[in-house]
Design an enzyme around this catalytic site. Structure first.
Site, PDB file in Angstrom:
ATOM      1  N   CYS A  55     154.871  13.318 -18.293  1.00  0.00           N
ATOM      2  CA  CYS A  55     154.252  12.481 -17.478  1.00  0.00           C
ATOM      3  C   CYS A  55     155.142  11.826 -16.342  1.00  0.00           C
ATOM      4  O   CYS A  55     156.380  11.541 -16.792  1.00  0.00           O
ATOM      5  CB  CYS A  55     153.414  11.386 -18.212  1.00  0.00           C
ATOM      6  SG  CYS A  55     152.750  10.190 -17.491  1.00  0.00           S
ATOM      7  N   HIS A 111     144.454  14.208 -19.457  1.00  0.00           N
ATOM      8  CA  HIS A 111     145.728  13.457 -19.273  1.00  0.00           C
ATOM      9  C   HIS A 111     145.430  12.241 -18.123  1.00  0.00           C
ATOM     10  O   HIS A 111     145.772  11.038 -18.363  1.00  0.00           O
ATOM     11  CB  HIS A 111     146.633  14.313 -18.709  1.00  0.00           C
ATOM     12  CG  HIS A 111     147.859  13.680 -18.676  1.00  0.00           C
ATOM     13  ND1 HIS A 111     149.104  13.825 -19.313  1.00  0.00           N
ATOM     14  CD2 HIS A 111     148.594  12.753 -17.635  1.00  0.00           C
ATOM     15  CE1 HIS A 111     150.200  13.055 -18.921  1.00  0.00           C
ATOM     16  NE2 HIS A 111     149.728  12.670 -18.084  1.00  0.00           N
ATOM     17  N   GLU A 112     144.748  12.788 -17.094  1.00  0.00           N
ATOM     18  CA  GLU A 112     144.596  11.716 -15.975  1.00  0.00           C
ATOM     19  C   GLU A 112     143.562  10.703 -16.133  1.00  0.00           C
ATOM     20  O   GLU A 112     143.715   9.743 -15.909  1.00  0.00           O
ATOM     21  CB  GLU A 112     144.275  12.641 -14.689  1.00  0.00           C
ATOM     22  CG  GLU A 112     145.423  13.678 -14.079  1.00  0.00           C
ATOM     23  CD  GLU A 112     146.962  13.013 -14.051  1.00  0.00           C
ATOM     24  OE1 GLU A 112     147.002  11.770 -14.027  1.00  0.00           O
ATOM     25  OE2 GLU A 112     147.814  13.833 -14.308  1.00  0.00           O
ATOM     26  N   HIS A 153     144.872   7.849 -18.140  1.00  0.00           N
ATOM     27  CA  HIS A 153     145.610   6.727 -17.187  1.00  0.00           C
ATOM     28  C   HIS A 153     144.525   5.786 -16.896  1.00  0.00           C
ATOM     29  O   HIS A 153     144.976   4.684 -16.782  1.00  0.00           O
ATOM     30  CB  HIS A 153     146.352   7.515 -16.126  1.00  0.00           C
ATOM     31  CG  HIS A 153     147.447   8.086 -16.100  1.00  0.00           C
ATOM     32  ND1 HIS A 153     148.618   7.388 -17.104  1.00  0.00           N
ATOM     33  CD2 HIS A 153     148.180   9.468 -16.213  1.00  0.00           C
ATOM     34  CE1 HIS A 153     149.752   8.227 -17.217  1.00  0.00           C
ATOM     35  NE2 HIS A 153     149.408   9.457 -16.696  1.00  0.00           N
TER      36      HIS A 153
HETATM   37 ZN    ZN Z   1     150.830  11.052 -16.552  1.00  0.00          ZN
END
Ligand code: ZN
Length: 181
Positions: free
Chosen positions: A100, A142-143, A146
């Site tokens: 990341c 993953h995004e 966030h």
């Molecule tokens: Zn990331």
């Protein structure tokens, strides 16, 4: 066009829930999209989310391309993903290596669904529904994390399961590393 500073884990915005975007056509959002694209390109990332540059908004860029860190990544034109949702998963997870831009120098095997159905808006405000599999499904998850204040470190059973990038290189490509040392 300018590149933005990528914040590192520990910054409060990276553990906050981001707000939906209501005004896609605003100058602020248009500029943010331009800047995120140039920032992720310069960082050679496969994705970047608005909170990583300090904007607590539900927007990310996916820009998969093969690289040293992700040699098997498919080549994809950068996609702007706004107000995303996962509407369905196949309930089947697999482990895959992730890093990341906000957790510099660390890699870990992270469990992700292998097939997801998603919906989102693009930068023109057009609604999309898609089925994503494999690496693209992984980037999306993953995004999206966030936007919910989660980095891949929080997906691990134990934070110490994350290893240094150098150790990771030894694991995935021992021969290549040996010739470098
Ligand atoms: Zn990331």
């Amino acid at each position: 066009m300018s590149t933005l500073t990528i914040l590192q884990r520990g910054e409060p915005v990276l553990s906050a829930i981001s707000k939906p975007i209501l005004n896609i056509d605003s100058a602020e959002i248009k500029q943010l999209i331009i800047d995120l694209k140039s920032t992720v390109a310069l960082a050679k990332g496969v994705g970047i989310a608005a909170p990583q540059v300090g904007k607590s908004l539900r927007l990310f860029i996916m820009c998969s391309a093969p690289s040293e860190r992700y040699p098997d990544a498919p080549l994809l034109a950068p996609s702007v993903i706004i107000n995303p949702e996962i509407t369905h998963t196949n309930n089947e997870q697999e482990l895959g290596w992730e890093g990341c831009l906000s957790v510099k120098g660390k890699r870990a095997l992270v469990p992700r669904y292998t097939r997801i159905e998603v919906k989102f808006l693009d930068e023109s405000g057009i609604k999309h529904t898609q089925t994503l599999t494999g690496f693209l499904a992984r980037i999306f998850q993953h995004e999206l994390d966030h936007l919910d204040g989660i980095t891949f470190i929080e997906r691990l059973d134990d934070e110490s399961d994350a290893i240094d990038e150098q150790q990771w290189r030894n694991i995935i490509s021992p021969d290549k590393t040996a010739t470098k040392t």
